[in-house]
Design an enzyme around this catalytic site. Structure first.
Site, PDB file in Angstrom:
ATOM      1  N   GLU A  49      -0.043   8.016  -4.289  1.00 44.06           N
ATOM      2  CA  GLU A  49       0.357   8.027  -2.874  1.00 44.06           C
ATOM      3  C   GLU A  49      -0.727   7.425  -1.981  1.00 44.06           C
ATOM      4  O   GLU A  49      -0.434   6.718  -1.034  1.00 44.06           O
ATOM      5  CB  GLU A  49       0.678   9.456  -2.413  1.00 44.06           C
ATOM      6  CG  GLU A  49       1.988  10.008  -2.954  1.00 44.06           C
ATOM      7  CD  GLU A  49       3.210   9.227  -2.464  1.00 44.06           C
ATOM      8  OE1 GLU A  49       3.106   8.472  -1.489  1.00 44.06           O
ATOM      9  OE2 GLU A  49       4.274   9.360  -3.097  1.00 44.06           O
ATOM     10  N   GLN A  54      -0.065   1.274   2.777  1.00 44.96           N
ATOM     11  CA  GLN A  54      -0.286  -0.109   3.236  1.00 44.96           C
ATOM     12  C   GLN A  54      -0.385  -1.115   2.098  1.00 44.96           C
ATOM     13  O   GLN A  54      -0.920  -2.209   2.283  1.00 44.96           O
ATOM     14  CB  GLN A  54      -1.591  -0.238   4.054  1.00 44.96           C
ATOM     15  CG  GLN A  54      -1.905   0.923   4.924  1.00 44.96           C
ATOM     16  CD  GLN A  54      -1.617   0.624   6.365  1.00 44.96           C
ATOM     17  OE1 GLN A  54      -0.996  -0.376   6.689  1.00 44.96           O
ATOM     18  NE2 GLN A  54      -2.029   1.496   7.233  1.00 44.96           N
ATOM     19  N   THR A  55       0.033  -0.762   0.895  1.00 46.86           N
ATOM     20  CA  THR A  55      -0.166  -1.661  -0.243  1.00 46.86           C
ATOM     21  C   THR A  55       1.100  -1.730  -1.092  1.00 46.86           C
ATOM     22  O   THR A  55       1.765  -0.718  -1.297  1.00 46.86           O
ATOM     23  CB  THR A  55      -1.347  -1.157  -1.116  1.00 46.86           C
ATOM     24  OG1 THR A  55      -2.445  -0.852  -0.244  1.00 46.86           O
ATOM     25  CG2 THR A  55      -1.808  -2.191  -2.109  1.00 46.86           C
ATOM     26  N   LEU A  92      -8.194  -3.799  -3.085  1.00 47.66           N
ATOM     27  CA  LEU A  92      -7.094  -2.963  -2.550  1.00 47.66           C
ATOM     28  C   LEU A  92      -7.208  -2.811  -1.034  1.00 47.66           C
ATOM     29  O   LEU A  92      -6.229  -2.542  -0.352  1.00 47.66           O
ATOM     30  CB  LEU A  92      -7.136  -1.570  -3.168  1.00 47.66           C
ATOM     31  CG  LEU A  92      -6.204  -1.243  -4.330  1.00 47.66           C
ATOM     32  CD1 LEU A  92      -6.265   0.248  -4.649  1.00 47.66           C
ATOM     33  CD2 LEU A  92      -4.770  -1.647  -4.063  1.00 47.66           C
ATOM     34  N   TYR A  94      -8.810  -1.228   2.706  1.00 49.05           N
ATOM     35  CA  TYR A  94      -8.821   0.118   3.319  1.00 49.05           C
ATOM     36  C   TYR A  94      -9.657   1.085   2.463  1.00 49.05           C
ATOM     37  O   TYR A  94      -9.163   2.059   1.908  1.00 49.05           O
ATOM     38  CB  TYR A  94      -7.400   0.655   3.494  1.00 49.05           C
ATOM     39  CG  TYR A  94      -6.528  -0.239   4.318  1.00 49.05           C
ATOM     40  CD1 TYR A  94      -6.621  -0.243   5.705  1.00 49.05           C
ATOM     41  CD2 TYR A  94      -5.621  -1.104   3.711  1.00 49.05           C
ATOM     42  CE1 TYR A  94      -5.834  -1.083   6.472  1.00 49.05           C
ATOM     43  CE2 TYR A  94      -4.833  -1.956   4.467  1.00 49.05           C
ATOM     44  CZ  TYR A  94      -4.943  -1.941   5.839  1.00 49.05           C
ATOM     45  OH  TYR A  94      -4.158  -2.772   6.590  1.00 49.05           O
ATOM     46  N   TYR A 132       2.518  13.102   5.642  1.00 49.21           N
ATOM     47  CA  TYR A 132       3.343  12.388   4.662  1.00 49.21           C
ATOM     48  C   TYR A 132       2.850  12.648   3.232  1.00 49.21           C
ATOM     49  O   TYR A 132       3.619  13.014   2.339  1.00 49.21           O
ATOM     50  CB  TYR A 132       3.356  10.873   4.958  1.00 49.21           C
ATOM     51  CG  TYR A 132       3.841  10.118   3.761  1.00 49.21           C
ATOM     52  CD1 TYR A 132       5.193  10.106   3.453  1.00 49.21           C
ATOM     53  CD2 TYR A 132       2.954   9.482   2.894  1.00 49.21           C
ATOM     54  CE1 TYR A 132       5.657   9.472   2.299  1.00 49.21           C
ATOM     55  CE2 TYR A 132       3.401   8.852   1.753  1.00 49.21           C
ATOM     56  CZ  TYR A 132       4.747   8.848   1.468  1.00 49.21           C
ATOM     57  OH  TYR A 132       5.194   8.240   0.320  1.00 49.21           O
ATOM     58  N   ASP A 150       7.487   8.622   5.899  1.00 50.41           N
ATOM     59  CA  ASP A 150       6.664   7.438   6.162  1.00 50.41           C
ATOM     60  C   ASP A 150       7.516   6.390   6.884  1.00 50.41           C
ATOM     61  O   ASP A 150       8.651   6.681   7.297  1.00 50.41           O
ATOM     62  CB  ASP A 150       6.068   6.879   4.853  1.00 50.41           C
ATOM     63  CG  ASP A 150       7.137   6.271   3.950  1.00 50.41           C
ATOM     64  OD1 ASP A 150       8.343   6.407   4.243  1.00 50.41           O
ATOM     65  OD2 ASP A 150       6.758   5.620   2.953  1.00 50.41           O
ATOM     66  N   THR A 313      -6.249  -4.885   9.883  1.00 54.68           N
ATOM     67  CA  THR A 313      -5.158  -4.325  10.682  1.00 54.68           C
ATOM     68  C   THR A 313      -5.220  -4.803  12.133  1.00 54.68           C
ATOM     69  O   THR A 313      -4.229  -5.264  12.676  1.00 54.68           O
ATOM     70  CB  THR A 313      -5.203  -2.778  10.640  1.00 54.68           C
ATOM     71  OG1 THR A 313      -5.337  -2.388   9.277  1.00 54.68           O
ATOM     72  CG2 THR A 313      -3.940  -2.164  11.214  1.00 54.68           C
TER      73      THR A 313
END
Ligand code: SF4
Length: 378
Positions: A49, A54-55, A92, A94, A132, A150, A313
């Protein structure tokens, strides 16, 4: 069980009550086979999760396998060397997700004997776990009937209920949570939450691409009936990103690259980067800078590289880059160090913002070693 969230919703369309059965039946046939769905181990659910935030799913799969092989338990993750963790996370993005995963793993080991707590509120207190993620872990791994809302789920529910509420507002998330809580099956809450997300990922697609003809809940969908599918969901237009020009100077001496560790706080904190500075510098200005700072070593050659850009972002980097080959490694300025190419690929996490250049390091260093070494523009 009465969920207190239900009372906060003034009106739940009756069409929603038929959704769980249809959706679960569809999900049992249509669910993608994904590695984190092989079992309901809470640690695996949690890691997946966090990685999926964002991926894209296809990007996450190889990372998930490597991560679980390197850190198979919260204990292993808590004890991991931070740079080894970042190296595994490299690409990845973040990185605060990786940092928080490790902090939370330490709390799980220290406070819960190495097992994720079987409690929604306790999960919510762990670093990096919001409503979430806590809802996903609680429902999927522990069968606790809580919603997991989400962006995908907000889109699906806006359409199912033909709601023109702005999904960027917290009040809308609250209402959608209440609607889900009202229809959430007590027996398979995790499967239901996953089924909504799967519908959002495979059928109820964004930007006017919903595949309503194949949708298992079409007959329950108020937006479909009203012809509003393409107009929903309503959300804030994305904020304009700030654009920043940067000059990257990649210095290579035989077999080594000059790297700098970013500060402890802020963007890409503690990751390794090539020397870079704000603004666009001409080749002459870069040569001057290297001479002024005594950074030319033995004989140095300069080559301009193709520009690249990276989108964060809220920020966009426009990059102009130069390659500097120097026959002797000059003494590194404060905060910099020379690192061998093997060490870079083994242990130094370089953000994907520099990927256009990192992917070429091997070729450049090989070229530097070769006898026909020559460069234009020096
Ligand atoms: Fe989404 Fe269309 Fe299904 Fe409605 S009918 S839930 S808009 S895919």
């Amino acid at each position: 069980m009465t969920n207190p969230e239900i009372s906060s919703l003034s009106h739940i369309p009756s069409s929603l009550y038929a959704v769980p059965e249809r959706l679960l039946s569809w999900y049992s046939k249509a669910a993608r086979r994904l590695p984190w769905r092989e079992n309901r181990d809470p640690y695996r659910v949690w890691v997946s999760e966090i990685m999926l935030q964002q991926t894209r799913v296809e990007t996450v799969i190889p990372y998930f396998h490597r991560f679980l092989a390197a850190f198979p338990s919260p204990e292993a993750l808590a004890a991991a060397d931070e740079m080894a963790l970042f190296k595994l996370w490299e690409g990845l993005g973040y990185y605060s997700r990786a940092r928080n995963l490790q902090k939370a793993a330490a709390a799980v080991v220290g406070d819960y004997g190495g097992k994720l707590p079987r409690d929604y509120e306790a999960l919510l207190k762990l670093p990096g776990i919001g409503e979430y993620t806590a809802g996903s872990i609680a429902s999927i791994a522990f069968d606790i009937p809580v919603p997991a809302v989400d962006g995908n789920v907000l889109r699906v529910f806006s359409r199912l209920t033909d709601s023109f509420e702005n999904i960027s507002l917290p009040a809308t998330t609250k209402n959608v949570r209440a609607a889900i809580a009202a229809i959430l099956p007590e027996k398979q809450p995790g499967k239901f939450n996953q089924a909504i997300m799967e519908l959002g990922a495979l059928i109820c697609l964004p930007r006017g691409a919903a595949r309503c003809a194949e949708c298992p809940v079409q007959s329950c969908c108020l937006a479909f009936q009203a012809g509003h599918t393409a107009e929903l969901p309503v959300k804030e237009p994305p904020k304009k990103r700030k654009s920043e020009n940067r000059t990257i100077v990649i210095c290579i001496s035989p077999g080594q690259i000059l790297l700098h560790q970013r500060p402890e706080r802020g963007l890409l904190s503690q990751l390794w980067e090539y020397p870079n500075l704000e603004g666009f510098l001409s080749p002459q200005a870069v040569r001057r800078l290297l001479s002024e700072r005594n950074l030319r070593g033995g004989s140095a050659r300069l080559m301009q590289l193709p520009p690249s850009r990276h989108i964060f972002t809220h920020l966009e980097w426009q990059m102009r880059a130069y390659l500097v080959f120097t026959t002797e490694a000059f003494p590194p300025p404060d905060g910099f160090q020379w690192v061998s190419l093997q060490e870079v690929s083994r242990a130094y996490a370089i953000p994907s913002a520099f990927q256009a250049y990192t992917g070429q390091l091997e070729r450049w260093t090989a070229r530097f070693r070769s006898s026909d070494f020559s460069l234009p523009g020096d």
